[in-house]
Design an enzyme around this catalytic site. Structure first.
Site, mmCIF file in Angstrom:
data_model
loop_
_atom_site.group_PDB
_atom_site.id
_atom_site.type_symbol
_atom_site.label_atom_id
_atom_site.label_comp_id
_atom_site.label_asym_id
_atom_site.label_seq_id
_atom_site.Cartn_x
_atom_site.Cartn_y
_atom_site.Cartn_z
ATOM 1 N N ASP A 1 17.078 3.192 0.513
ATOM 2 C CA ASP A 1 15.847 3.948 0.728
ATOM 3 C C ASP A 1 15.516 4.488 -0.646
ATOM 4 O OD1 ASP A 1 14.046 6.115 1.020
ATOM 5 O OD2 ASP A 1 14.515 6.165 3.150
ATOM 6 N N HIS A 2 14.505 3.910 -1.274
ATOM 7 C CA HIS A 2 14.351 4.224 -2.701
ATOM 8 C C HIS A 2 14.021 5.699 -2.942
ATOM 9 C CE1 HIS A 2 10.018 3.566 -2.019
ATOM 10 N NE2 HIS A 2 9.817 4.216 -3.147
ATOM 11 N N HIS B 1 11.787 7.234 4.554
ATOM 12 C CA HIS B 1 11.645 8.180 3.438
ATOM 13 C C HIS B 1 11.512 9.641 3.918
ATOM 14 C CE1 HIS B 1 11.166 4.481 1.400
ATOM 15 N NE2 HIS B 1 9.857 4.357 1.520
HETATM 16 C C1 BG6 Z 1 7.426 1.839 0.347
HETATM 17 C C2 BG6 Z 1 6.350 1.535 1.353
HETATM 18 O O1 BG6 Z 1 8.673 1.976 0.974
HETATM 19 O O2 BG6 Z 1 7.120 3.054 -0.324
HETATM 20 C C3 BG6 Z 1 4.994 1.477 0.693
HETATM 21 O O3 BG6 Z 1 6.635 0.291 1.979
HETATM 22 C C4 BG6 Z 1 4.735 2.727 -0.107
HETATM 23 O O4 BG6 Z 1 3.974 1.290 1.654
HETATM 24 C C5 BG6 Z 1 5.902 3.020 -1.036
HETATM 25 O O5 BG6 Z 1 3.546 2.540 -0.851
HETATM 26 C C6 BG6 Z 1 5.730 4.367 -1.708
HETATM 27 O O6 BG6 Z 1 6.732 4.532 -2.661
HETATM 28 P P1 BG6 Z 1 6.522 5.497 -3.914
HETATM 29 O O7 BG6 Z 1 7.827 5.472 -4.618
HETATM 30 O O8 BG6 Z 1 5.387 4.925 -4.696
HETATM 31 O O9 BG6 Z 1 6.179 6.830 -3.339
#
Ligand code: BG6
Length: 514
Positions: free
Chosen positions: A197-198, A260
């Site tokens: 989960d980044h 997230h």
């Molecule tokens: C991803 C989603 O996990 O996270 C995307 O699939 C979203 O839809 C993205 O745009 C948002 O990531 P960040 O790091 O730009 O907030």
């Protein structure tokens, strides 16, 4: 790439053995935008193992040379820092491409032969890190074939045992997440598995634990006695762009909230872990998620709102509505916005609403946790119009402008007593400079070192799904019924404001206080 010793999220130096990273879905968007830049930035910082190989696995045939060119170009467009020749030259000869179907067992056997040949050339064993970065439809065949071919069990029980990183989405409901966990558990030990989960790799998210548990001033007030609400907003101003095909089968609840936002909630709400051991931390996160009460989605006071954007103005430019976006069918009832009012049935948080929301094409890109404290008793200040006593707020800003701000009431200088909220602000960039590592750098490094702290455990994913799956089923049965709309560039449907009114609250992210 000379240094084998480096710090992990627990800051313990470890020895990383020779490593072969195999990316499934190597010609995909994520490899170009995130994975290749992360790997090369780690290399630039001497954080990769001394012997590191990269094999792209994909269905289309591509020569090693073409794959290298593809990565080189992606670095030019997406790396946070320029990658110099020396860094490129060190890794480039170790990059190759392996063409094969995801469901073709023979292709995995050939991959095994290739890996063995690398080990022979090294004269030592290497650990394999399999990165599953494909569309979710082929997760199962990849995991099964890694098992059947023996790749999953390479050097079992040793430091060079295989590892697997699995990208989101981890299932599309409780049932499918459970099935996916079933395959994983049959093929791998949990210690080999890294569900990514980044958001957990973002600097401010990691620092949440430090902020909560390395400062004594927060613990006494971090509970129902002093906190009147917690709000988590993850908003984006972009639309779905070219990802309409994926997004329409997903929606905001699956795409952002289930993973997230629920992770941010778990870190905010969890009890102090007994140690920094990954399992101790993940145990506490699961307990926090388990304490969430089922969500009411029908009746007089539903706790969920979903919406879809219509045409509007974003940053002064006209933006299409969701139904006008590429690959979105007119019949779509997918939500591009979701908001929920949640509560935890536990000692610390009983009675404190947790408001969460996420959406596309909102007024701005912002990810924030806002802890709103109770108002002080209206005895000295706060009764007359002259004194407007605002509740104290602790705002943890995950992006952009990462930082932490505490809002306090202060006296406006002058002869009369007048109050005004002021802020004590800390900005990461101002204090520590820019160029913090990307989330994927931290996460790939941790996986290489076998540190699962910042990854989601199987039971965590299922607990989150068990809360949200009933909501999704209800929405699916309702179709467009109850799907609110909001103009692109606004803060979402009005119904989402009503979710908070009952508790006397309002959404704070994007409000004037900033
Ligand atoms: C991803 C989603 O996990 O996270 C995307 O699939 C979203 O839809 C993205 O745009 C948002 O990531 P960040 O790091 O730009 O907030």
């Amino acid at each position: 790439m000379s240094n084998q010793t480096h710090a992990t999220s627990t800051d313990a130096p470890r020895e990383t053995p020779p490593t072969i990273i195999v990316i499934f879905g190597a010609s995909g968007d994520l490899t170009a935008r995130k994975l290749a830049p992360a790997i090369f930035n780690l290399s630039k910082d001497d954080l990769l193992p001394e012997s590191c190989y990269l094999i792209g696995y994909g269905r289309s045939s591509m020569s090693d040379e073409a794959f290298r060119d593809y990565l080189r170009e992606s670095l030019a467009s997406h790396s946070r820092r320029p990658i110099e020749e020396a860094t490129w030259d060190a890794l480039a000869p170790n990059i190759s491409f392996h063409a094969g179907g995801y469901d073709e067992l023979d292709s995995y056997k050939e991959l095994d032969t290739k890996i063995t040949a690398i080990e022979e050339s090294l004269g030592s064993y290497a650990q394999c890190l399999f990165y599953v970065s494909t569309p979710p439809g082929v997760f199962m065949p990849i995991l099964e074939n890694l098992g059947t071919s023996g790749l999953a069990k390479r050097h079992k029980g040793q430091a060079t045992a295989s590892k697997v990183i699995i990208e989101k989405p981890f299932g599309r409901d409780l049932q499918s997440a459970h099935e996916l966990n079933g395959v994983i558990n049959r093929r791998f030990e949990e210690s080999q598995v890294f569900r990514i989960d980044h958001y957990l790799g973002k600097e401010t998210v990691q620092s949440l634990l430090v902020q909560r548990f390395a400062n004594s001033i927060f613990e006494p007030v971090w509970n129902r006695n002093y906190v009147s609400s917690v709000q988590i907003t993850v908003s984006e101003n972009l639309g779905v762009g070219s990802r309409g095909g994926y997004y329409d089968r997903s929606g905001a609840l699956r795409d952002m909230i289930q993973n997230h936002v629920m992770q941010l909630l778990a870190l905010t709400a969890m009890e102090p872990p007994s140690s920094l051991d990954p399992e101790a931390i993940r145990d506490e996160k699961v307990k926090a998620l388990q304490a969430l009460k089922p969500v009411a989605f029908t009746g007089d006071d539903p706790e969920v709102v979903r919406g879809v954007y219509t045409e509007g103005l974003v940053d002064g430019q006209r933006a299409d509505g969701y139904l006008e976006e590429e690959a979105i069918p007119q019949s779509s009832s997918t939500e591009t916005y979701a908001a929920l009012r949640l509560s935890l049935d536990n000692w610390r948080w009983k009675g404190v609403p947790f408001y969460i929301r996420s959406g596309k094409r909102l007024a701005m890109k912002a990810s924030e946790i806002v802890v709103q404290f109770s108002r002080p008793p209206a005895i000295l200040f706060g009764e007359g119009q002259r004194f407007k006593v605002e509740p104290n707020l602790l705002v943890i800003r995950i992006q952009p402008n990462e930082g932490i701000t505490l809002y306090l009431n202060s006296k406006v200088p002058g002869l009369e007593t007048k109050l005004q909220p002021i802020k004590l602000a800390f900005g990461y960039e101002t204090t520590f400079g820019s160029n913090t590592p990307e989330a994927y750098e931290r996460l790939i490094l941790d996986a290489l070192n076998g540190d699962g702290t910042l990854f989601i455990r199987g039971d965590e994913a299922e607990t989150s799904w068990s809360l949200l799956s009933p909501v999704l089923e209800f929405w699916e049965a309702q179709g467009k019924n109850g799907l609110e709309s909001y103009s692109a560039g606004t803060w979402g449907p009005l119904a989402a404001d009503k979710l908070l009114l009952k508790g006397g609250h309002e959404w704070l992210t994007g409000k004037e206080y900033q």
